[in-house]
Design an enzyme around this catalytic site. Structure first.
Site, PDB file in Angstrom:
ATOM      1  N   GLY A   8      -0.834  -0.811   2.075  1.00 21.40           N
ATOM      2  CA  GLY A   8       0.048   0.195   2.695  1.00 21.40           C
ATOM      3  C   GLY A   8       1.468  -0.331   2.776  1.00 21.40           C
ATOM      4  O   GLY A   8       2.195  -0.055   3.727  1.00 21.40           O
ATOM      5  N   LEU A  10       4.134   0.411   1.273  1.00 21.45           N
ATOM      6  CA  LEU A  10       5.278   1.322   1.138  1.00 21.45           C
ATOM      7  C   LEU A  10       5.429   2.198   2.378  1.00 21.45           C
ATOM      8  O   LEU A  10       6.278   3.080   2.435  1.00 21.45           O
ATOM      9  CB  LEU A  10       5.126   2.193  -0.116  1.00 21.45           C
ATOM     10  CG  LEU A  10       5.051   1.410  -1.435  1.00 21.45           C
ATOM     11  CD1 LEU A  10       4.934   2.358  -2.616  1.00 21.45           C
ATOM     12  CD2 LEU A  10       6.268   0.508  -1.604  1.00 21.45           C
ATOM     13  N   GLY A  11       4.601   1.970   3.379  1.00 18.45           N
ATOM     14  CA  GLY A  11       4.647   2.771   4.604  1.00 18.45           C
ATOM     15  C   GLY A  11       5.665   2.230   5.595  1.00 18.45           C
ATOM     16  O   GLY A  11       6.397   1.275   5.319  1.00 18.45           O
ATOM     17  N   GLN A  12       5.690   2.851   6.787  1.00 17.65           N
ATOM     18  CA  GLN A  12       6.726   2.534   7.776  1.00 17.65           C
ATOM     19  C   GLN A  12       6.679   1.062   8.193  1.00 17.65           C
ATOM     20  O   GLN A  12       7.689   0.372   8.149  1.00 17.65           O
ATOM     21  CB  GLN A  12       6.559   3.424   9.017  1.00 17.65           C
ATOM     22  CG  GLN A  12       7.725   3.296  10.000  1.00 17.65           C
ATOM     23  CD  GLN A  12       7.379   3.747  11.414  1.00 17.65           C
ATOM     24  OE1 GLN A  12       6.216   3.841  11.789  1.00 17.65           O
ATOM     25  NE2 GLN A  12       8.392   4.028  12.204  1.00 17.65           N
ATOM     26  N   ASP A  34      -0.156  -0.408  -2.596  1.00 17.36           N
ATOM     27  CA  ASP A  34      -0.147   0.947  -2.038  1.00 17.36           C
ATOM     28  C   ASP A  34      -0.782   1.855  -3.086  1.00 17.36           C
ATOM     29  O   ASP A  34      -1.074   1.415  -4.208  1.00 17.36           O
ATOM     30  CB  ASP A  34       1.297   1.394  -1.721  1.00 17.36           C
ATOM     31  CG  ASP A  34       1.334   2.369  -0.545  1.00 17.36           C
ATOM     32  OD1 ASP A  34       0.717   3.451  -0.663  1.00 17.36           O
ATOM     33  OD2 ASP A  34       1.955   2.060   0.474  1.00 17.36           O
ATOM     34  N   ASP A  53      -6.271   1.302  -4.045  1.00 18.28           N
ATOM     35  CA  ASP A  53      -6.877   2.332  -3.188  1.00 18.28           C
ATOM     36  C   ASP A  53      -7.806   1.604  -2.226  1.00 18.28           C
ATOM     37  O   ASP A  53      -8.844   1.058  -2.643  1.00 18.28           O
ATOM     38  CB  ASP A  53      -7.649   3.325  -4.077  1.00 18.28           C
ATOM     39  CG  ASP A  53      -8.466   4.310  -3.247  1.00 18.28           C
ATOM     40  OD1 ASP A  53      -8.430   4.244  -2.003  1.00 18.28           O
ATOM     41  OD2 ASP A  53      -9.155   5.150  -3.868  1.00 18.28           O
ATOM     42  N   TYR A 142      -7.555  10.752  14.858  1.00 20.39           N
ATOM     43  CA  TYR A 142      -6.827   9.485  14.762  1.00 20.39           C
ATOM     44  C   TYR A 142      -7.360   8.495  15.801  1.00 20.39           C
ATOM     45  O   TYR A 142      -7.678   7.342  15.480  1.00 20.39           O
ATOM     46  CB  TYR A 142      -5.342   9.755  14.992  1.00 20.39           C
ATOM     47  CG  TYR A 142      -4.451   8.552  14.932  1.00 20.39           C
ATOM     48  CD1 TYR A 142      -4.222   7.883  13.745  1.00 20.39           C
ATOM     49  CD2 TYR A 142      -3.799   8.087  16.082  1.00 20.39           C
ATOM     50  CE1 TYR A 142      -3.369   6.787  13.691  1.00 20.39           C
ATOM     51  CE2 TYR A 142      -2.944   7.001  16.035  1.00 20.39           C
ATOM     52  CZ  TYR A 142      -2.731   6.355  14.835  1.00 20.39           C
ATOM     53  OH  TYR A 142      -1.894   5.280  14.790  1.00 20.39           O
ATOM     54  N   LYS A 146      -9.314   4.930  15.448  1.00 25.55           N
ATOM     55  CA  LYS A 146      -8.719   3.692  15.968  1.00 25.55           C
ATOM     56  C   LYS A 146      -9.688   2.960  16.901  1.00 25.55           C
ATOM     57  O   LYS A 146      -9.833   1.743  16.821  1.00 25.55           O
ATOM     58  CB  LYS A 146      -7.389   3.985  16.668  1.00 25.55           C
ATOM     59  CG  LYS A 146      -6.249   4.312  15.709  1.00 25.55           C
ATOM     60  CD  LYS A 146      -5.984   3.175  14.733  1.00 25.55           C
ATOM     61  CE  LYS A 146      -4.815   3.450  13.802  1.00 25.55           C
ATOM     62  NZ  LYS A 146      -4.688   2.437  12.732  1.00 25.55           N
ATOM     63  N   ILE A 172       6.533   3.470  16.868  1.00 21.92           N
ATOM     64  CA  ILE A 172       7.401   2.445  16.257  1.00 21.92           C
ATOM     65  C   ILE A 172       8.678   3.100  15.737  1.00 21.92           C
ATOM     66  O   ILE A 172       8.618   4.075  14.982  1.00 21.92           O
ATOM     67  CB  ILE A 172       6.667   1.720  15.103  1.00 21.92           C
ATOM     68  CG1 ILE A 172       5.326   1.140  15.586  1.00 21.92           C
ATOM     69  CG2 ILE A 172       7.561   0.631  14.508  1.00 21.92           C
ATOM     70  CD1 ILE A 172       5.418   0.124  16.696  1.00 21.92           C
TER      71      ILE A 172
HETATM   72  N1  SER Z   1       2.888   6.425  16.093  1.00 20.30           N
HETATM   73  C1  SER Z   1       1.512   6.807  16.023  1.00 20.30           C
HETATM   74  C2  SER Z   1       1.358   8.272  15.963  1.00 20.30           C
HETATM   75  O1  SER Z   1       2.162   8.957  16.569  1.00 20.30           O
HETATM   76  C3  SER Z   1       0.767   6.279  17.203  1.00 20.30           C
HETATM   77  O2  SER Z   1       0.060   5.169  16.853  1.00 20.30           O
HETATM   78  O3  SER Z   1       0.431   8.729  15.365  1.00 20.30           O
END
Ligand code: SER
Length: 323
Positions: A8, A10-12, A34, A53, A142, A146, A172
């Protein structure tokens, strides 16, 4: 020296983590990966890149063996708001990816970093100064992935001795790579819009309080936890960490100290509001502070000043959040 794999990348978080690892340990020691190809000038910097992948055990194993990888940072995941649009695909990616990465880590003897989230808590969790060990009954896909991920990592630590470590990250904030569809994205979007239009329409209610962290602190937290002496860790995974908490109204007030005519209004998205209302208003991160000396550098004032300075220094502020 064993290499590091960032999944990952290329992600934030992945893009800035890959760059930080390259600056610290050498460009060639970090394999960025990625499911997309990097664009020229990608934030993760120049260096080895692998298409990967993370739901394919074979692909992960091949990259790990080919590059002699010793540590995996697994950052590929669907964030909270997007996960509610397609919960089935989000389960497949978030859980399918983590399970296969853990299996490769077990087989190949790798250490692993897995980011959990404030999303791992739910409406029955105490919402203020949320303890490290408490009720976790999230009601979002989500959050389900987690909390299941936290448990799976703990299982691999206890059962197979895999050195899997992780943090429960808050929202973040970064000026480099945009977040990918989370409930806390407003806290990034607001800066782009403040600079371009001096106006922002927020999708959360004015008084929605959530924990946040600036990216430099996030990178430090990840690297510090991974370098911590395991003998001093009573938890391995899912450390509560935070650096600040604020409401959209308070963040707008902080931005107004730099842009006095900045205005905010609200057009509440019921889906994201419901997600935010199920999360803590603030978490207690004293275990992270005690066990591996967690201590953030940026509060809301320092973060806001730096975000505006860095974004203004860019040739043109590009926002993908325009609506
Ligand atoms: N920044 C995340 C979201 O909003 C929280 O882990 O999904």
């Amino acid at each position: 020296m064993k290499k590091t794999l960032v999944i990952g990348a290329l992600g934030q978080i992945g893009s800035e983590l890959a760059l930080a690892l390259r600056n610290r340990f050498g460009v060639e020691t970090v394999i960025a990966s990625d499911v997309r190809a990097p664009q020229p000038g990608a934030a993760s910097g120049d260096g080895p890149f692998q298409y990967l992948d993370c739901t394919s055990f074979r692909q992960i194993e091949t990259v790990v063996r080919r590059h002699d990888v010793g540590t995996i940072f697994h950052l590929a995941a669907v964030l909270s708001a997007v996960a509610e649009q397609n919960p089935q695909a989000s389960w497949d990616l978030n859980m399918g990816g983590l399970y296969r990465v853990l299996e490769v880590a077990r087989e190949c003897g790798c250490s692993l970093f897995f980011p959990s989230s404030i999303g791992a808590f739910g409406p029955t969790t105490p919402r203020d100064r949320t303890p490290q060990d408490t009720i976790q009954r999230p009601n979002t896909m989500y959050g389900v992935t987690k909390v299941a991920g936290e448990l799976l990592c703990d299982y691999y630590v206890a059962r197979f001795g895999v050195d899997a470590r992780g943090l429960r990250l808050p929202g973040i904030i970064s000026h480099v790579t945009p977040p990918g569809g989370g409930t806390t994205d407003f806290a990034v979007d607001i800066f782009h819009q403040a600079i371009r239009y001096r106006h922002y329409t927020c999708f959360l209610r004015h008084d929605t309080r959530l924990d946040m962290m600036y990216m430099p602190d996030t990178i430090d937290a990840i690297l510090q936890l991974m370098a911590a002496d395991p003998a001093l860790l009573r938890h391995h995974n899912a450390f509560n960490v935070t650096a600040m908490n604020f409401t959209p109204e308070e963040l707008a007030g902080e931005i107004r100290k730099h842009i006095p005519d900045f205005a905010i209004d609200y057009d509440v998205d019921p889906v994201r509001q419901a997600i935010a209302d199920s999360w803590p208003r603030s978490v207690d991160d004293s275990e992270a502070r005690a066990q591996w000396d967690w201590s953030p550098r940026y509060d809301i004032a320092a973060m806001t000043a730096d975000m505006l300075k860095k974004l203004r220094a860019k040739p043109r502020t590009v926002s993908r959040f325009n609506r």
